[in-house]
Write a protein that holds these residues in place. Structure first.
Motif, PDB file in Angstrom:
ATOM      1  N   SER A 178       0.857  -1.184   0.000  1.00 43.77           N
ATOM      2  CA  SER A 178       0.000   0.000   0.000  1.00 43.77           C
ATOM      3  C   SER A 178       0.892   1.233   0.000  1.00 43.77           C
ATOM      4  N   THR A 179       0.263   2.393   0.053  1.00 45.01           N
ATOM      5  CA  THR A 179       1.030   3.643   0.082  1.00 45.01           C
ATOM      6  C   THR A 179       1.506   4.008   1.490  1.00 45.01           C
ATOM      7  N   LEU A 180       1.087   3.257   2.498  1.00 46.89           N
ATOM      8  CA  LEU A 180       1.309   3.674   3.883  1.00 46.89           C
ATOM      9  C   LEU A 180       2.781   3.672   4.306  1.00 46.89           C
ATOM     10  N   SER A 181       3.612   2.885   3.633  1.00 42.28           N
ATOM     11  CA  SER A 181       5.029   2.810   4.007  1.00 42.28           C
ATOM     12  C   SER A 181       5.903   3.815   3.274  1.00 42.28           C
ATOM     13  N   VAL A 182       5.315   4.598   2.385  1.00 41.95           N
ATOM     14  CA  VAL A 182       6.087   5.581   1.622  1.00 41.95           C
ATOM     15  C   VAL A 182       6.575   6.685   2.555  1.00 41.95           C
ATOM     16  N   THR A 183       7.835   7.085   2.380  1.00 33.67           N
ATOM     17  CA  THR A 183       8.433   8.091   3.252  1.00 33.67           C
ATOM     18  C   THR A 183       8.592   9.429   2.545  1.00 33.67           C
TER      19      THR A 183
ATOM     20  N   PRO B  81       3.242  12.121   1.867  1.00 35.70           N
ATOM     21  CA  PRO B  81       2.994  10.746   2.294  1.00 35.70           C
ATOM     22  C   PRO B  81       2.280  10.662   3.636  1.00 35.70           C
ATOM     23  N   PHE B  82       1.709   9.513   3.877  1.00 36.24           N
ATOM     24  CA  PHE B  82       0.999   9.248   5.121  1.00 36.24           C
ATOM     25  C   PHE B  82       1.900   9.531   6.326  1.00 36.24           C
ATOM     26  N   GLY B  83       1.329  10.264   7.301  1.00 38.81           N
ATOM     27  CA  GLY B  83       2.057  10.570   8.524  1.00 38.81           C
ATOM     28  C   GLY B  83       2.893  11.837   8.471  1.00 38.81           C
TER      29      GLY B  83
END
Length: 290
Positions: A78-83, A108-110
């Motif tokens: 998924s896209t959630l691990s993109v930094t 990115p997420f976060g």
């Protein structure tokens, strides 16, 4: 005149060369929508590398460095691990490879949800280190304060509503949104909140078509559809989906080529030549000059 980088396609090297600035601007994109209508729809595709950006640049109004690179480039689930570092590296490459399009980089997420201040720190770093023209973030009414905070401080923001991939766990998957009246009304309200907050445009993803049309008609900034409607002010696709690089074809994708098959056949031809010692030939080896 501006010193920038042009990719030498004969060597694949980026060399600094003076070139006039002819790139589209965020205000020019926003002005394409007049009296609630965009006469000529806006064209946007994703790009993740300098060479792909160079190929796509003259055909697009906007190039999106999407966090979809997590799946497309890195094979993540998924896209959630993109930094942030990943987005910056690819964003800088796309800027170097383009001259015409407005380059937009996904946050990115976060990197932005905690507070407007966190979002500004992340967005300002993206813009400073890539040279992009704008950032994109997901969320509707919940992100309005952040969009306003960034816009008032000189950071152009593109919104993203409807199906928001970074919220895949909360949404329970990637199914189209807006099947209930409650969700229908929420997506329209999200579009209006994002526009009021100062976004110069927004992506509307994976919604019932009537919602995409209603949202487009209810805001005075361009809407970019993906799995939405041809009545949006523009369209975007993930370039690898459009080129047929994956077996799975999402409903909202039109496959314009089948490059995966072509690449596989080409690799098979190369492998056969190597195993038969038909490569390299006289044309590919070095010999002393006579």
């Amino acid at each position: 005149m501006s010193t920038t980088f042009v990719l030498d396609t004969s060597t694949s090297r980026a060399n600094p060369t003076p070139a006039p600035i002819k790139r589209l601007t965020v205000p020019a994109i926003q002005r394409r929508k007049v009296d609630g209508r965009t006469q000529e729809p806006l064209v946007m595709l994703t790009a993740y590398t300098a060479r792909m950006a160079q190929i796509l640049d003259t055909h697009c109004d906007m190039l999106l460095v999407g966090d979809s690179l997590g799946q497309v480039i890195y094979g993540l689930p998924s896209t959630l691990s993109v930094t942030l570092d990943m987005m910056i590296a690819h964003g800088a490459a796309v800027v170097r490879g383009s001259y015409h399009s407005v380059v937009i980089v996904d946050m990115p997420f976060g990197s932005y949800e905690a507070s407007p201040q966190q979002a500004f720190a992340s967005a300002s770093r993206i813009m400073a280190e890539t040279g992009c023209a704008a950032v994109k973030l997901e969320g509707g009414q919940a992100m309005a304060e952040t969009i306003s905070f960034l816009s008032q401080r000189g950071i152009p923001v593109m919104g993203h509503i409807g199906l928001t991939p970074q919220a895949v766990n909360a949404l329970g998957g990637y199914a189209a949104r807006g099947k209930s009246r409650e969700e229908h009304d929420k997506i329209i309200a999200d579009a209006q909140a994002v526009a009021r907050a100062g976004a110069f445009g927004m992506v509307i993803e994976g919604v019932m078509e009537e919602i995409a049309i209603a949202a487009t008609q209810s805001v005075d900034v361009p809407t970019i559809g993906i799995g939405a409607s041809a009545q949006c002010d523009g369209q975007v696709l993930v370039i690898d989906d459009m080129l047929g690089m994956f077996d799975r074809v999402p409903r909202f994708v039109k496959r314009y080529a089948d490059l995966a098959t072509s690449i596989g056949e080409t690799a098979a031809h190369y492998a056969a030549d190597v195993r038969a010692r038909n490569f390299p030939t006289e044309d590919q080896v070095y010999r002393p000059k006579k």
